[in-house]
Design a protein around this motif. Sequence first.
Motif, PDB file in Angstrom:
ATOM      1  N   TYR A  46       6.078  10.118  -2.536  1.00  0.00           N
ATOM      2  CA  TYR A  46       5.710  11.464  -2.980  1.00  0.00           C
ATOM      3  C   TYR A  46       4.301  11.478  -3.575  1.00  0.00           C
ATOM      4  O   TYR A  46       3.483  12.336  -3.250  1.00  0.00           O
ATOM      5  CB  TYR A  46       6.737  11.954  -4.007  1.00  0.00           C
ATOM      6  N   MET A  47       4.014  10.505  -4.437  1.00  0.00           N
ATOM      7  CA  MET A  47       2.707  10.460  -5.097  1.00  0.00           C
ATOM      8  C   MET A  47       1.584  10.200  -4.089  1.00  0.00           C
ATOM      9  O   MET A  47       0.522  10.830  -4.173  1.00  0.00           O
ATOM     10  CB  MET A  47       2.711   9.391  -6.185  1.00  0.00           C
ATOM     11  N   LEU A  48       1.799   9.292  -3.150  1.00  0.00           N
ATOM     12  CA  LEU A  48       0.786   9.016  -2.128  1.00  0.00           C
ATOM     13  C   LEU A  48       0.521  10.258  -1.286  1.00  0.00           C
ATOM     14  O   LEU A  48      -0.630  10.575  -0.963  1.00  0.00           O
ATOM     15  CB  LEU A  48       1.235   7.848  -1.235  1.00  0.00           C
ATOM     16  N   HIS A  52       9.464  -5.020  -8.434  1.00  0.00           N
ATOM     17  CA  HIS A  52       9.157  -4.416  -7.142  1.00  0.00           C
ATOM     18  C   HIS A  52       7.845  -5.015  -6.637  1.00  0.00           C
ATOM     19  O   HIS A  52       6.894  -5.175  -7.402  1.00  0.00           O
ATOM     20  CB  HIS A  52       8.959  -2.901  -7.264  1.00  0.00           C
ATOM     21  N   ARG A  53       7.793  -5.305  -5.325  1.00  0.00           N
ATOM     22  CA  ARG A  53       6.570  -5.822  -4.705  1.00  0.00           C
ATOM     23  C   ARG A  53       6.234  -4.977  -3.468  1.00  0.00           C
ATOM     24  O   ARG A  53       6.468  -5.409  -2.333  1.00  0.00           O
ATOM     25  CB  ARG A  53       6.752  -7.292  -4.339  1.00  0.00           C
ATOM     26  N   PRO A  54       5.707  -3.766  -3.695  1.00  0.00           N
ATOM     27  CA  PRO A  54       5.373  -2.910  -2.561  1.00  0.00           C
ATOM     28  C   PRO A  54       4.089  -3.368  -1.869  1.00  0.00           C
ATOM     29  O   PRO A  54       3.195  -3.934  -2.507  1.00  0.00           O
ATOM     30  CB  PRO A  54       5.171  -1.533  -3.204  1.00  0.00           C
ATOM     31  N   HIS A  55       4.032  -3.128  -0.578  1.00  0.00           N
ATOM     32  CA  HIS A  55       2.830  -3.370   0.216  1.00  0.00           C
ATOM     33  C   HIS A  55       2.528  -2.071   0.954  1.00  0.00           C
ATOM     34  O   HIS A  55       3.233  -1.705   1.896  1.00  0.00           O
ATOM     35  CB  HIS A  55       3.063  -4.514   1.203  1.00  0.00           C
ATOM     36  N   VAL A  56       1.495  -1.381   0.492  1.00  0.00           N
ATOM     37  CA  VAL A  56       1.093  -0.110   1.087  1.00  0.00           C
ATOM     38  C   VAL A  56       0.048  -0.404   2.157  1.00  0.00           C
ATOM     39  O   VAL A  56      -0.947  -1.085   1.902  1.00  0.00           O
ATOM     40  CB  VAL A  56       0.516   0.856   0.024  1.00  0.00           C
ATOM     41  N   VAL A  57       0.282   0.111   3.363  1.00  0.00           N
ATOM     42  CA  VAL A  57      -0.646  -0.066   4.472  1.00  0.00           C
ATOM     43  C   VAL A  57      -1.326   1.282   4.729  1.00  0.00           C
ATOM     44  O   VAL A  57      -0.670   2.274   5.033  1.00  0.00           O
ATOM     45  CB  VAL A  57       0.081  -0.547   5.751  1.00  0.00           C
ATOM     46  N   LEU A  58      -2.655   1.298   4.576  1.00  0.00           N
ATOM     47  CA  LEU A  58      -3.420   2.513   4.787  1.00  0.00           C
ATOM     48  C   LEU A  58      -3.904   2.596   6.229  1.00  0.00           C
ATOM     49  O   LEU A  58      -4.063   1.571   6.905  1.00  0.00           O
ATOM     50  CB  LEU A  58      -4.626   2.546   3.842  1.00  0.00           C
ATOM     51  N   ASN A  59      -4.146   3.817   6.689  1.00  0.00           N
ATOM     52  CA  ASN A  59      -4.696   4.024   8.029  1.00  0.00           C
ATOM     53  C   ASN A  59      -6.034   3.314   8.161  1.00  0.00           C
ATOM     54  O   ASN A  59      -6.745   3.107   7.163  1.00  0.00           O
ATOM     55  CB  ASN A  59      -4.873   5.516   8.316  1.00  0.00           C
ATOM     56  N   VAL A  88      -8.086   2.989  -1.270  1.00  0.00           N
ATOM     57  CA  VAL A  88      -7.467   1.732  -1.707  1.00  0.00           C
ATOM     58  C   VAL A  88      -7.266   1.754  -3.221  1.00  0.00           C
ATOM     59  O   VAL A  88      -6.178   1.434  -3.721  1.00  0.00           O
ATOM     60  CB  VAL A  88      -8.325   0.504  -1.291  1.00  0.00           C
ATOM     61  N   THR A  89      -8.302   2.165  -3.957  1.00  0.00           N
ATOM     62  CA  THR A  89      -8.220   2.235  -5.417  1.00  0.00           C
ATOM     63  C   THR A  89      -7.131   3.203  -5.852  1.00  0.00           C
ATOM     64  O   THR A  89      -6.359   2.910  -6.780  1.00  0.00           O
ATOM     65  CB  THR A  89      -9.584   2.644  -6.015  1.00  0.00           C
ATOM     66  N   MET A  90      -7.039   4.360  -5.190  1.00  0.00           N
ATOM     67  CA  MET A  90      -6.017   5.353  -5.523  1.00  0.00           C
ATOM     68  C   MET A  90      -4.622   4.794  -5.248  1.00  0.00           C
ATOM     69  O   MET A  90      -3.717   4.938  -6.074  1.00  0.00           O
ATOM     70  CB  MET A  90      -6.232   6.633  -4.731  1.00  0.00           C
ATOM     71  N   ALA A  91      -4.435   4.136  -4.106  1.00  0.00           N
ATOM     72  CA  ALA A  91      -3.124   3.562  -3.767  1.00  0.00           C
ATOM     73  C   ALA A  91      -2.734   2.501  -4.790  1.00  0.00           C
ATOM     74  O   ALA A  91      -1.578   2.450  -5.223  1.00  0.00           O
ATOM     75  CB  ALA A  91      -3.147   2.982  -2.356  1.00  0.00           C
ATOM     76  N   GLU A  92      -3.676   1.662  -5.201  1.00  0.00           N
ATOM     77  CA  GLU A  92      -3.379   0.629  -6.207  1.00  0.00           C
ATOM     78  C   GLU A  92      -2.934   1.263  -7.522  1.00  0.00           C
ATOM     79  O   GLU A  92      -1.994   0.794  -8.161  1.00  0.00           O
ATOM     80  CB  GLU A  92      -4.607  -0.257  -6.423  1.00  0.00           C
ATOM     81  N   ALA A  93      -3.596   2.336  -7.922  1.00  0.00           N
ATOM     82  CA  ALA A  93      -3.236   3.024  -9.162  1.00  0.00           C
ATOM     83  C   ALA A  93      -1.854   3.670  -9.047  1.00  0.00           C
ATOM     84  O   ALA A  93      -1.047   3.617  -9.985  1.00  0.00           O
ATOM     85  CB  ALA A  93      -4.284   4.074  -9.512  1.00  0.00           C
ATOM     86  N   LEU A  94      -1.562   4.268  -7.896  1.00  0.00           N
ATOM     87  CA  LEU A  94      -0.277   4.938  -7.714  1.00  0.00           C
ATOM     88  C   LEU A  94       0.888   3.949  -7.653  1.00  0.00           C
ATOM     89  O   LEU A  94       2.000   4.277  -8.078  1.00  0.00           O
ATOM     90  CB  LEU A  94      -0.314   5.824  -6.469  1.00  0.00           C
TER      91      LEU A  94
END
Length: 162
Positions: free
Chosen positions: A64-66, A94-101, A109-115
């Motif tokens: 939701y936040m992303l 939790h160990r999430p791995h977010v994959v950006l386009n 990247v900075t925003m995803a790390e913060a979220l």
Amino acid sequence: MADQKINMNTVWYKDAKGDGRIKSDNLKTQIAIPVPKGGSGEGAEPQQLLMSSAVACYTMTLAYMLDRKKVPIAGFFMDTEGNIAKGDQLSITHRPHVVLNSGASNEDVTMAEALILQAEKDCHIGQLLVKAGVPVGTEGKVSIDSGDDLTTNYIEEHRLVW
């Protein structure tokens, strides 16, 4: 927001070595007492159910936040580890791995790390657990899609076929 009513149905078969079923509108699962406690072990045990609530809440909060911040994600996957210490003290990481386009910027990247970190603070179930004395932590990772389809690779590696 109006009050929400959640109904669940439960059936238990036999004695402590038996198993049970829980069903609600969007959930069906088998439950059982763990083998070390004298049960059959043929279903989810209480700690797994508790952790699955924390995992689902964190996952949906992060998604939701992303989305709200318009972070260009290809997808994400996550491993969550629970440790039970003496005295049945549970801790969750939790160990999430977010994959950006592939066209994502450094700001994305900075925003995803913060979220990744903020989602744990905004997850209601995680915060309830923290208030109950359960340590809940997050160790996330962000990468940019290089065409390797990391999400599909993760699904195949962990045999997550539904």
